[in-house]
Design a protein around this motif. Structure first.
Motif, PDB file in Angstrom:
ATOM      1  N   TRP A 241       6.035  16.175 -48.610  1.00 43.18           N
ATOM      2  CA  TRP A 241       4.796  15.903 -49.336  1.00 43.18           C
ATOM      3  C   TRP A 241       3.782  15.185 -48.466  1.00 43.18           C
ATOM      4  O   TRP A 241       2.616  15.550 -48.419  1.00 43.18           O
ATOM      5  CB  TRP A 241       5.075  15.092 -50.608  1.00 43.18           C
ATOM      6  CG  TRP A 241       5.392  13.640 -50.353  1.00 43.18           C
ATOM      7  CD1 TRP A 241       6.603  13.124 -50.001  1.00 43.18           C
ATOM      8  CD2 TRP A 241       4.480  12.535 -50.380  1.00 43.18           C
ATOM      9  NE1 TRP A 241       6.505  11.758 -49.816  1.00 43.18           N
ATOM     10  CE2 TRP A 241       5.214  11.367 -50.044  1.00 43.18           C
ATOM     11  CE3 TRP A 241       3.125  12.402 -50.666  1.00 43.18           C
ATOM     12  CZ2 TRP A 241       4.641  10.105 -49.969  1.00 43.18           C
ATOM     13  CZ3 TRP A 241       2.544  11.124 -50.593  1.00 43.18           C
ATOM     14  CH2 TRP A 241       3.304   9.993 -50.252  1.00 43.18           C
ATOM     15  N   GLU A 245       0.129  16.283 -47.191  1.00 40.06           N
ATOM     16  CA  GLU A 245      -1.064  15.507 -47.558  1.00 40.06           C
ATOM     17  C   GLU A 245      -1.841  15.076 -46.317  1.00 40.06           C
ATOM     18  O   GLU A 245      -3.070  15.132 -46.285  1.00 40.06           O
ATOM     19  CB  GLU A 245      -0.652  14.263 -48.353  1.00 40.06           C
ATOM     20  CG  GLU A 245      -0.084  14.577 -49.718  1.00 40.06           C
ATOM     21  CD  GLU A 245      -1.058  14.216 -50.833  1.00 40.06           C
ATOM     22  OE1 GLU A 245      -2.242  14.001 -50.539  1.00 40.06           O
ATOM     23  OE2 GLU A 245      -0.620  14.154 -51.991  1.00 40.06           O
ATOM     24  N   LEU A 287      -0.881  20.590 -57.039  1.00 39.39           N
ATOM     25  CA  LEU A 287      -0.526  21.042 -55.695  1.00 39.39           C
ATOM     26  C   LEU A 287      -0.892  22.505 -55.479  1.00 39.39           C
ATOM     27  O   LEU A 287      -1.363  22.887 -54.409  1.00 39.39           O
ATOM     28  CB  LEU A 287       0.962  20.813 -55.442  1.00 39.39           C
ATOM     29  CG  LEU A 287       1.308  19.366 -55.114  1.00 39.39           C
ATOM     30  CD1 LEU A 287       2.809  19.163 -55.080  1.00 39.39           C
ATOM     31  CD2 LEU A 287       0.695  18.975 -53.776  1.00 39.39           C
TER      32      LEU A 287
ATOM     33  N   ASN B 111       4.463  25.926 -56.067  1.00 35.28           N
ATOM     34  CA  ASN B 111       4.030  25.141 -57.222  1.00 35.28           C
ATOM     35  C   ASN B 111       3.702  26.001 -58.429  1.00 35.28           C
ATOM     36  O   ASN B 111       3.838  25.559 -59.568  1.00 35.28           O
ATOM     37  CB  ASN B 111       2.864  24.238 -56.836  1.00 35.28           C
ATOM     38  CG  ASN B 111       3.334  23.092 -55.963  1.00 35.28           C
ATOM     39  OD1 ASN B 111       3.972  22.177 -56.445  1.00 35.28           O
ATOM     40  ND2 ASN B 111       3.080  23.188 -54.677  1.00 35.28           N
ATOM     41  N   ARG B 219      12.214  24.983 -55.250  1.00 36.63           N
ATOM     42  CA  ARG B 219      12.228  24.471 -53.885  1.00 36.63           C
ATOM     43  C   ARG B 219      13.318  25.102 -53.039  1.00 36.63           C
ATOM     44  O   ARG B 219      13.527  24.710 -51.893  1.00 36.63           O
ATOM     45  CB  ARG B 219      12.415  22.955 -53.916  1.00 36.63           C
ATOM     46  CG  ARG B 219      11.447  22.222 -54.830  1.00 36.63           C
ATOM     47  CD  ARG B 219      11.625  20.731 -54.718  1.00 36.63           C
ATOM     48  NE  ARG B 219      11.549  20.323 -53.330  1.00 36.63           N
ATOM     49  CZ  ARG B 219      10.424  20.012 -52.723  1.00 36.63           C
ATOM     50  NH1 ARG B 219       9.299  20.051 -53.377  1.00 36.63           N
ATOM     51  NH2 ARG B 219      10.409  19.659 -51.464  1.00 36.63           N
TER      52      ARG B 219
END
Ligand SMILES: Nc1ncnc2c1ncn2[C@@H]1O[C@H](COP(=O)(O)OP(=O)(O)OP(=O)(O)O)[C@@H](O)[C@H]1O
Ligand SMILES: [Mg+2]
Lengths: 321, 290, 248
Positions: A241, A245, A287, B111, B219
C-alpha cells in the motif's frame, strides 16, 4: 537557493499551519495527518523517481525500516523517541544506500529496477513477519506515554504541526535539490543517462546519493506513522500500500516538482473520502479510483496536476521519460 | 531429516505446482518477449480469471475444466482489447509509462474485485478435488496431475503455434525487429494485442487448472505475480522453454524450502533467488543471451 | 595529446575495429573519415570511455585512461558529441548546456552564466529558454556541440556535427569549429561532408571496415587510390543497406 525560491514554500506552510486553529474535529485532523504522512513518503519517492527517473515500486522497504527501527529502538532498547526517530531515518537511508548500491552497480534500470525494489520490500515484509525482534505477525506496540519528550502528543493539532514541519523540511530539501548541481545532474540522468555521463556526471554516485536521500525522507514518514499510531506490523510497514501511495501521489500531483507529492497526496485522499461518501462502505472503491487516475494521468497529464495547471501558460513541453 | 519418500513427494508436488506457474509465467514471458514490457497487471488478471472460474461454477454450475473452452477465448478478447485500447494508447510507447499503466490496471482490477466479491476467500467444491493417485509410496493429488499434463500440453502447443503458424511468425518478426516488421506490412499494433491476448488466455487456462485445488480472493494474484516474475527472469525474459524450466525449478525450490523452513520462508527463497538473478545475471539462468 | 594504440573492438563475431592506432597533436583539428560502418563512432566511444576496447590502449596526455569511466575522462578533459543527438528532451536549451557547465562550475549561477555564454557562441543565444525537444535538427547539433564545449574540454570529439545540415548551415558552423580550436581546444572530428574536412582538418585518418587505410594531409589522402576505392566501391553499396543497419 534564494529567498525567492523559498517564498512559495513559506507561504504554503504558514497557511496550512493555520488549519488546526479553525478545524478541531478529530476526523478532519486525522485525515490531514494521514495526508501529511503519505505526502512525506511521496516526497521521498519523488527525489529518486521524479527527479532521477528511477521508478521504485518498493519504497515500503524504507518506510517500514524507519517505522520498525524507531519502534524497536524504543521498546526493546529504551532509546528516546526523538533519538529513535533520527536513527530510524538513518536506518532507512542506509537501507536505501545498500539497495541502491546493489541494483545500480549491476546496471538495473527501468522495469528491472522497479521489480528489484518490489522484491526487496517483499523480502523485508516476510522477514519482519517471521522475526522475533519485530514481534512477528502480531506486530509491535509502542508504549503509550503522552509526553512531547516521547514524541507523543495529547493534542492531534500538535502532531499535525510536527508532521507539517517535517513535510516543510522535505519541501525545502527538494527545492534545494532543484536549484543545485546535484539536482541538475539527477534530472540529466532521468532524461538521458549516456549523455549525462558524457558531460562528466558520475551517474552511479548521483543515483546513490538520490536513493539515500529518498529513502531517508520516506523512512521519516515511517517513523512518523509509528509515532502516530503507536503500532507497526509487517503489512503496514512493508506492505505494497505505501509503495503504491508513495508513487501515486507524485505522479498525480506532478513528478519532479517540489509541491507535486503534497498536492497529489491531498487530492487523492480527498477524492478517496468523497468516493467513500458516495459509495458507502464498499471496500476498494477509493483505490480503484486511484488506479483509474493513474492510468488517466499517464495518458493525458504526464506532468500531473501541476503540469495541467501550468498548461494555461502556453509552453511546449514533452512527456518526461 | 525427512524420509526419502516425503522428500520425493515434495519434489514431485513442486513439479506439479511449477507446471501451473509455467502457464502463468508463459503469458508474462510472451508479452515481455514481443512487446518488451513488463506487465504488472498479470497477477491481477490471473485473480480475475480465477474469480471468473469461481463465478462460472457458482452461478452456472460449470465445471472448472469445462470452463476452459469458454474462458480462454473470453480472456483472449479481454487481453486483446486491453492492449489495443488502453495500454498501447495510454503509454505513448515509453517503458516507464507502460509500467505505470499496468500498475494502474492491477490496482483497478484488484479493487474492483474487492468491491464486487469482498475480501472473503472462496473455494470450489468438486467431487474430484481431493482425489489422489498412488504411485507406490507416493500419493499425488489427481487434479494437480491433470493440471500438470494440461499445462505441459498448452506450453508445447503455444510453442508450436509460435514456431509454425503465420501468426506465430508475425509475432516473432515483431519481437525481433519492430521497424522491419512494420516495413513488410505487419500491423504491429494488432500483433501486440494478439500477443497480450495470448498471455491472458494462458492465464485463463491456468486459473481453470488451479481452481479445483486452490482458493481465490482479490489479493491472491499478488502471491503469484512475483513468482511469475522470478520465473520469467530465471528463464531469460523471453524464452518459452526457459520459462517452463524456470517454473519447474521455482516450484521445486518452493516446495522443498517449504518442507524444510515452513511455508512463509519458502516464499523468501524465491524472492532471494529473484533478486540474485536480477543483480548477477539479468539475462537469466536458462535463457539465451539477450 | 591523444594516442590510441592498436585498438581492436569486436562485437560478437563482427570486428568493428582492427588494430587501429592514431595520434592527435595538441592544438590540431584532426579528421577521421571513412565510409558508413567503418568504425568511426565505435572508435570515438572507446576514446570517450563508453566502450572498452577488446585490445589496445588509449593514452590521454601521456596517461593511460583505457579503464577510466566516461565521467572521469570528461573531468580529465575529453568531451564527445553523439552522432545520434541525445538532448535532455524535457529540459530547456540553457539547462541542457548547464549540465555540462556544472563540471567546472559547481555553483548554479556560474554554471548558468557559463551555459548562456556557450549558447551564444554556437548560435543558440535566441533559444535559451526553449525546450530542447523543440529544436530543429541543426539546432540539436548545435546543442550537442554546446554541451560538450561547456565542459571546457582539452580534447573535443565531434561525431558528424555537420551531417544533416544544409550547405548554408554548414557554412555557419565551420567557423565556429575553427574558432574553438583557435582558443586552444584540440579537435578530433568525423565527417562525411568532405568539403568541410578538406577545409578544416590539418591531418586526416581514413578508416575502412575497421582498418586504418591511410593517413596524412587531407589533399594527399584524397588522392590515395585505396581511399578512393573504399569510398566509391562501398559508398554506393552502403546506400542500399537495409534500414535497420544504417541506424547503427
Ligand atoms: N553496440 C554494437 N553492437 C554490435 N555491433 C555494433 C555496435 N556498434 C556498432 N556496431 C557495428 O560496428 C560497425 C562500425 O559501426 P560504427 O557506428 O562505428 O561506424 P561509423 O563509421 O560510425 O559509421 P557511420 O558513418 O554510419 O556513422 C558497424 O558494422 C556497426 O553495425
Ligand atoms: Mg558513426
Amino acid at each position: 537557493m534564494t529567498a525567492r525560491d523559498l517564498l512559495p514554500i513559506a507561504v504554503a506552510v504558514a497557511l496550512t499551519a493555520l488549519v488546526p486553529l479553525f478545524v478541531t474535529t478529530n476526523t478532519v485532523l486525522n485525515f490531514l495527518v494521514l495526508v501529511l504522512i503519505v505526502a512525506l513518503a511521496a516526497q521521498g519517492w519523488n527525489i529518486l523517481g521524479g527527479f532521477g527517473g528511477q521508478f521504485s515500486f518498493g519504497h515500503a522497504a524504507f518506510f517500514g525500516t524507519g517505522a520498525y527501527a524507531t519502534a524497536i529502538l524504543q521498546t526493546r532498547f529504551g532509546v528516546n523517541a526523538w533519538a529513535g526517530f533520527a536513527l530510524g531515518v538513518a536506518a532507512g537511508a542506509l537501507a536505501g544506500w545498500i539497495i541502491g548500491y546493489l541494483s545500480f552497480r549491476s546496471g538495473l534500470r527501468g522495469s528491472y529496477f522497479a521489480l528489484v525494489t518490489l522484491a526487496f520490500a517483499e523480502v523485508f515484509r516476510i522477514l519482519a513477519n517471521a522475526a522475533e525482534v519485530t514481534g512477528g505477525a502480531a506486530g509491535m506496540l509502542i508504549k503509550l506515554d503522552m509526553r512531547p519528550a516521547n514524541f507523543q502528543f495529547a493534542s492531534r493539532a500538535v502532531f499535525f504541526w510536527v508532521a507539517l514541519a517535517l513535510v516543510a523540511a522535505a519541501l525545502v530539501l527538494t527545492r534545494g535539490i532543484e536549484c543545485s548541481r546535484f539536482g541538475a545532474r539527477l534530472v540529466a540522468i532521468r532524461e538521458n543517462e549516456e549523455a549525462a555521463q558524457a558531460l562528466g556526471v558520475d551517474t552511479l554516485r548521483t543515483k546513490l546519493a538520490a536513493i539515500t536521500l529518498s529513502a531517508g525522507v520516506t523512512a521519516a514518514s515511517g517513523c512518523l506513522y509509528a509515532q502516530y499510531f503507536l503500532f507497526v506490523d509487517a503489512q503496514i510497514a512493508y506492505g505494497t500500500w505505501i509503495s503504491v501511495e508513495a508513487l501515486l501521489a507524485p505522479i498525480i500531483g506532478g513528478a519532479g516538482t517540489a509541491f507535486g507529492p503534497l498536492i497529489g497526496a491531498l487530492s487523492l485522499h480527498a477524492l478517496g473520502e468523497i468516493a467513500k461518501l458516495f459509495a458507502g462502505r464498499v471496500p476498494g472503491i477509493d483505490l480503484a479510483l486511484f488506479g483509474c487516475l493513474l492510468v488517466a494521468a499517464v495518458a493525458f497529464a504526464p506532468e500531473g496536476i501541476l503540469g495541467l495547471a501550468r498548461r494555461t501558460r502556453p509552453r511546449l513541453k514533452p512527456a518526461a521519460g | 531429516m525427512y524420509a526419502p519418500a516425503i522428500v520425493a513427494e515434495a519434489f514431485l508436488n513442486g513439479l506439479l505446482t511449477g507446471s501451473v506457474y509455467a502457464l502463468i509465467a508463459l503469458g508474462l514471458t510472451l508479452v515481455y518477449g514481443v512487446l518488451h514490457i513488463i506487465n504488472f497487471a498479470h497477477g491481477a488478471l490471473l485473480t480475475g480469471a480465477m474469480f471468473a472460474v469461481w463465478a462460472a461454477h457458482a452461478g452456472l454450475g460449470l465445471d472448472p475444466y469445462l470452463a476452459i473452452p469458454l474462458l480462454t477465448p473470453l480472456f483472449f478478447a479481454l487481453g486483446y482489447a486491453l492492449q489495443r485500447f488502453v495500454i498501447g494508447p495510454a503509454s505513448h510507447g515509453s517503458e516507464s509509462n507502460i509500467l505505470l499503466v499496468t500498475l494502474g490496471l492491477a490496482i483497478i482490477i484488484e479493487n474492483a474485485l474487492l468491491a464486487t466479491f469482498r475480501s472473503d476467500t472462496r473455494t470450489l467444491a468438486t467431487d474430484y478435488g481431493f482425489q489422489s493417485v498412488e504411485f507406490g509410496p507416493l500419493i499425488l493429488s489427481k487434479p494437480r496431475l491433470i493440471g500438470f499434463a494440461a499445462a505441459v500440453l498448452v506450453t508445447i502447443l503455444l510453442w508450436l503455434v509460435l514456431a509454425h503458424s503465420d501468426t506465430g511468425k508475425a509475432i516473432r518478426a515483431v519481437a525481433k525487429e519492430k521497424l522491419g516488421a512494420r516495413l513488410v506490412g505487419i500491423d504491429v499494433g494488432h500483433v501486440y494485442a494478439v500477443t497480450f491476448g495470448l498471455g491472458c488466455a494462458c492465464l485463463a487456462i491456468a486459473a481453470c487448472l488451479l481452481m479445483p485445488t486452490f482458493y481465490v480472493n482479490p489479493r491472491v494474484g499478488n502471491a503469484f505475480v512475483l513468482v511469475a516474475f522470478t520465473i520469467v527472469v530465471l528463464g531469460g525474459m523471453s524464452s518459452v522453454p526457459g520459462a517452463l524450466l524456470g517454473a519447474l525449478f521455482v516450484g521445486v525450490v518452493e516446495s522443498l524450502s517449504g518442507l524444510y523452513f515452513g511455508d512463509s520462508l519458502g516464499q523468501l527463497g524465491i524472492f532471494l533467488i529473484f533478486i540474485l538473478v536480477l543483480l548477477v545475471r539479468p539475462t537469466g539462468l536458462f535463457g539465451a543471451k539477450a | 595529446m591523444l594516442v590510441a594504440e592498436s585498438i581492436s573492438k569486436r562485437f560478437g563475431g563482427l570486428t568493428a575495429l582492427n588494430d587501429v592506432s592514431l595520434n592527435v597533436k595538441p592544438g590540431s583539428i584532426t579528421g577521421l573519415i571513412g565510409p558508413n560502418g567503418a568504425g568511426k563512432t565505435t572508435l570515438f566511444a572507446i576514446i570517450a570511455g563508453f566502450l572498452r576496447p577488446t585490445a589496445g590502449r588509449v593514452l590521454f596526455e601521456d596517461r593511460d585512461v583505457t579503464t577510466e569511466p566516461p565521467h572521469r575522462r570528461a573531468q580529465l578533459g575529453i568531451a564527445r558529441t553523439f552522432q545520434i543527438v541525445q538532448p535532455f528532451a524535457g529540459l530547456t536549451v540553457v539547462e541542457n548546456i548547464a549540465v555540462g557547465a556544472y563540471l567546472r562550475h559547481p555553483r548554479r549561477a556560474d554554471a548558468l552564466a557559463r551555459a548562456t555564454k556557450v549558447a551564444r557562441r554556437v548560435g543558440l543565444g535566441a533559444e535559451l529558454e526553449k525546450p530542447a525537444a523543440s529544436l530543429t535538427i541543426a539546432g540539436r547539433k548545435r546543442l550537442e556541440l554546446a554541451r560538450a564545449l561547456a565542459t571546457e574540454p582539452k580534447l573535443l570529439l565531434l561525431d558528424e556535427v555537420l551531417a544533416g545540415l544544409n550547405p548554408s548551415e554548414i557554412r555557419d558552423m565551420a567557423p565556429v569549429v575553427r574558432s574553438i580550436r583557435d582558443e586552444g581546444v584540440t579537435i578530433l572530428m568525423t565527417e562525411h561532408v568532405m568539403q568541410a574536412v578538406m577545409s578544416l582538418c590539418e591531418s586526416v585518418y581514413v578508416l575502412s571496415e575497421g582498418r586504418l587505410i591511410a593517413q596524412g594531409a587531407p589533399q594527399a589522402v584524397c588522392e590515395d587510390r585505396q581511399v578512393v576505392e573504399a569510398y566509391l566501391g562501398r559508398g554506393a553499396a552502403a546506400r542500399f543497406r537495409p534500414a535497420g543497419a544504417a541506424l547503427a
